[in-house]
Design an enzyme around this catalytic site. Sequence first.
Site, mmCIF file in Angstrom:
data_model
loop_
_atom_site.group_PDB
_atom_site.id
_atom_site.type_symbol
_atom_site.label_atom_id
_atom_site.label_comp_id
_atom_site.label_asym_id
_atom_site.label_seq_id
_atom_site.Cartn_x
_atom_site.Cartn_y
_atom_site.Cartn_z
ATOM 1 N N GLY A 1 84.618 41.319 60.194
ATOM 2 C CA GLY A 1 84.861 42.216 61.338
ATOM 3 C C GLY A 1 84.375 41.750 62.694
ATOM 4 O O GLY A 1 84.920 42.142 63.712
ATOM 5 N N ASP B 1 77.398 51.635 61.401
ATOM 6 C CA ASP B 1 77.924 52.900 60.887
ATOM 7 C C ASP B 1 76.808 53.596 60.102
ATOM 8 O O ASP B 1 75.911 54.189 60.691
ATOM 9 C CB ASP B 1 79.158 52.573 60.042
ATOM 10 N N LYS C 1 78.147 54.168 65.683
ATOM 11 C CA LYS C 1 78.485 55.556 65.334
ATOM 12 C C LYS C 1 77.208 56.238 64.848
ATOM 13 O O LYS C 1 76.975 56.345 63.644
ATOM 14 C CB LYS C 1 79.533 55.588 64.209
ATOM 15 N N ASP D 1 89.219 46.317 60.643
ATOM 16 C CA ASP D 1 90.416 46.530 59.834
ATOM 17 C C ASP D 1 90.384 47.866 59.098
ATOM 18 O O ASP D 1 89.346 48.499 58.951
ATOM 19 C CB ASP D 1 90.519 45.438 58.764
HETATM 20 P P1 IMP Z 1 77.631 50.329 57.413
HETATM 21 O O1 IMP Z 1 76.938 49.510 56.380
HETATM 22 O O2 IMP Z 1 78.044 51.652 56.899
HETATM 23 O O3 IMP Z 1 76.862 50.437 58.707
HETATM 24 O O4 IMP Z 1 79.012 49.641 57.676
HETATM 25 C C1 IMP Z 1 79.154 48.599 58.471
HETATM 26 C C2 IMP Z 1 80.489 47.950 58.253
HETATM 27 O O5 IMP Z 1 81.493 48.845 57.783
HETATM 28 C C3 IMP Z 1 80.985 47.446 59.575
HETATM 29 O O6 IMP Z 1 80.465 46.170 59.853
HETATM 30 C C4 IMP Z 1 82.478 47.462 59.384
HETATM 31 O O7 IMP Z 1 82.892 46.257 58.787
HETATM 32 C C5 IMP Z 1 82.719 48.614 58.437
HETATM 33 N N1 IMP Z 1 83.101 49.818 59.210
HETATM 34 C C6 IMP Z 1 82.353 50.900 59.475
HETATM 35 N N2 IMP Z 1 83.024 51.788 60.222
HETATM 36 C C7 IMP Z 1 84.226 51.236 60.445
HETATM 37 C C8 IMP Z 1 85.376 51.659 61.183
HETATM 38 O O8 IMP Z 1 85.447 52.721 61.809
HETATM 39 N N3 IMP Z 1 86.443 50.811 61.165
HETATM 40 C C9 IMP Z 1 86.433 49.619 60.520
HETATM 41 N N4 IMP Z 1 85.376 49.184 59.838
HETATM 42 C C10 IMP Z 1 84.282 49.982 59.797
HETATM 43 MG MG MG Z 2 81.587 44.441 59.075
#
Ligand code: IMP
Ligand code: MG
Length: 169
Positions: free
Chosen positions: A38, A98, A126, A154
């Site tokens: 990403g 996220d 977020k 994506d």
């Molecule tokens: P976390 O571990 O939940 O913080 O997720 C992080 C990863 O989830 C990011 O680096 C993204 O690759 C993916 N991700 C989280 N939210 C989104 C979104 O809204 N769109 C696309 N990918 C997301």
């Molecule tokens: Mg990612």
Amino acid sequence: MKVLLTEEQIKRRIDELAQEISEKYKGQELLAIVLLKGAFIFAADLLRRVDGVEVYCDFMKASSYGSSTESSGDVRITLYPSTSIEGKKVLIVDDILDTGLTLKRVKEFLISSGAESCEVCVLLDKPERRKVEIEADYVGFKIPNHFVVGYGMDYAEQHRCLPYVAVLS
Ligand code: IMP
Ligand code: MG
């Protein structure tokens, strides 16, 4: 799909982030750890604008997502850096903070691998979705709880190469 951040907005904000990072690491070596897939577009634009810093680059991949919009909570590192982390000043570059599960896991790995320091730079944050305590040192934009695509991000591998960030409906 609705455009959330235009190409121009992203470009302007990245200039500011690059300047902050340049000031902080002026005259020093910095190892950027780019999280695949990403962050590849963000990192390419950001790191090219960092000035007066000797920037090295390596890649990691960690994932808590399958082909869905919901985090499984299970984070596995699937690609490790190919260079030594020991004694390095590290900057993790990711697309979006996220739940925080991914960045927490990656940061812990880098610190336990002997990084001298470890900061985090993300294009998007977020905050509403956070499940674990972790903050980024550099944030492009705080956004509400929408699933976004484009500019590297994506949905089931689609829409990564859009030049802007859009909300997937
Ligand atoms: P976390 O571990 O939940 O913080 O997720 C992080 C990863 O989830 C990011 O680096 C993204 O690759 C993916 N991700 C989280 N939210 C989104 C979104 O809204 N769109 C696309 N990918 C997301
Ligand atoms: Mg990612």
